[in-house]
Design an enzyme around this catalytic site. Structure first.
Site, PDB file in Angstrom:
ATOM      1  CD  GLU A 220      60.974  68.199  99.813  1.00  0.00           C
ATOM      2  OE1 GLU A 220      61.683  69.222  99.680  1.00  0.00           O
ATOM      3  OE2 GLU A 220      61.344  67.190 100.435  1.00  0.00           O
TER       4      GLU A 220
ATOM      5  CG  HIS B 170      59.268  63.653  96.057  1.00  0.00           C
ATOM      6  ND1 HIS B 170      60.392  62.850  96.094  1.00  0.00           N
ATOM      7  CD2 HIS B 170      59.005  63.980  97.347  1.00  0.00           C
ATOM      8  CE1 HIS B 170      60.795  62.714  97.345  1.00  0.00           C
ATOM      9  NE2 HIS B 170      59.967  63.384  98.129  1.00  0.00           N
TER      10      HIS B 170
ATOM     11  CG  HIS C 134      58.707  59.451 100.702  1.00  0.00           C
ATOM     12  ND1 HIS C 134      58.532  60.050 101.934  1.00  0.00           N
ATOM     13  CD2 HIS C 134      59.218  60.414  99.905  1.00  0.00           C
ATOM     14  CE1 HIS C 134      58.903  61.323 101.881  1.00  0.00           C
ATOM     15  NE2 HIS C 134      59.309  61.574 100.653  1.00  0.00           N
TER      16      HIS C 134
ATOM     17  CE1 TYR D  62      58.533  48.990  76.648  1.00  0.00           C
ATOM     18  CE2 TYR D  62      57.299  50.695  77.810  1.00  0.00           C
ATOM     19  CZ  TYR D  62      57.486  49.904  76.694  1.00  0.00           C
ATOM     20  OH  TYR D  62      56.669  50.052  75.605  1.00  0.00           O
TER      21      TYR D  62
ATOM     22  CG  HIS E  12      63.836  62.289 100.485  1.00  0.00           C
ATOM     23  ND1 HIS E  12      64.011  63.650 100.595  1.00  0.00           N
ATOM     24  CD2 HIS E  12      62.494  62.098 100.404  1.00  0.00           C
ATOM     25  CE1 HIS E  12      62.835  64.255 100.609  1.00  0.00           C
ATOM     26  NE2 HIS E  12      61.903  63.332 100.493  1.00  0.00           N
TER      27      HIS E  12
HETATM   28  P1  13P Z   1      55.203  67.809 101.971  1.00  0.00           P
HETATM   29  O1  13P Z   1      54.111  67.214 102.835  1.00  0.00           O
HETATM   30  O2  13P Z   1      55.648  69.161 102.451  1.00  0.00           O
HETATM   31  O3  13P Z   1      54.812  67.769 100.512  1.00  0.00           O
HETATM   32  O4  13P Z   1      56.458  66.876 102.129  1.00  0.00           O
HETATM   33  C1  13P Z   1      56.300  65.498 101.910  1.00  0.00           C
HETATM   34  C2  13P Z   1      57.526  64.896 101.345  1.00  0.00           C
HETATM   35  O5  13P Z   1      57.419  63.920 100.634  1.00  0.00           O
HETATM   36  C3  13P Z   1      58.834  65.469 101.680  1.00  0.00           C
HETATM   37  O6  13P Z   1      59.800  65.035 100.798  1.00  0.00           O
END
Ligand code: 13P
Length: 211
Positions: A74, A93, A95, A120, A160
């Protein structure tokens, strides 16, 4: 800022995010921008809980791998955000569960996918647009992110997870945590009558606390 200090910061904050359950497995990536425009970014398939400073990848502003392990797939959306947001020096970023759950819902309007619940939320995140789905690492994902990044500190990638930028890694992480907590609140209050912030209250927050 000194590169060694920034590498150590990525290791420290990666471990913190992992310990707190905001990062799991090998999901997620962190980056910081260096003074010359190159970035430090977490290696692909690495666990944020177990990074080593020397493994962290260095990538030029044009996307060339300069040092460290192979970079996150990414890295290109990180670079797109830095291009569009000159004041941003760090990107998170992850998840994390509640934010990803919001990213999997059907949204009538991709303009802003969370209702204005708290002060906030407005101060740290602002409007949260949904970026259409592309597979992780797809350059089309980086293009879609580029199209929204200039206007938004935070974006939500469909099916995502969020991308959040900040003037420092700490700033980006504080905003990311606010987003995850707001997503959790969103599910907690669902199906109850909710008192949302008014347009006037939002305008006052944006005025007193510009991002
Ligand atoms: P990477 O391991 O390549 O950083 O990807 C992980 C991820 O969160 C993909 O969106």
């Amino acid at each position: 800022m000194n590169e060694d200090i920034l590498r150590a910061d990525i290791v420290r904050y990666g471990a913190l995010l992992y310990t707190r359950g905001l990062a799991h497995g090998s999901a997620g990536n962190l980056s910081v921008r260096l003074d010359d425009g190159a970035i430090l970014v977490t290696p692909t398939n690495s666990s944020l809980g177990f990074l080593k400073p020397e493994q962290i990848s260095k990538v030029s502003a044009k996307g060339t791998h300069i040092a460290g392990d192979p970079p996150s797939k990414e890295a290109f959306f990180h670079l797109a955000v830095y291009d569009e947001r000159p004041a941003a020096n760090a990107i998170v970023h992850l998840h994390s569960t509640h934010a990803v759950a919001v990213s999997c819902l059907c949204h009538k309007d991709s303009f802003d996918v969370l209702p204005p619940l708290t002060a906030y939320q407005i101060m740290r995140i602002g409007r949260l647009p949904l970026v259409p789905y592309y597979r992780p690492g797809d350059r089309k994902l980086a293009d879609a992110v580029r199209g929204l990044a200039g206007e938004h500190k935070a974006m939500l990638l469909a099916n995502h997870g969020p991308i959040v930028s900040g003037k420092s890694l700490q700033d980006a992480i504080h905003a990311y945590e606010e987003l995850e907590e707001t997503a959790k609140l969103f599910f907690l209050v669902q199906s109850r009558p909710v008192s949302l912030l008014t347009c006037e209250a939002i305008a006052e927050l944006n005025d007193v606390f510009p991002s």
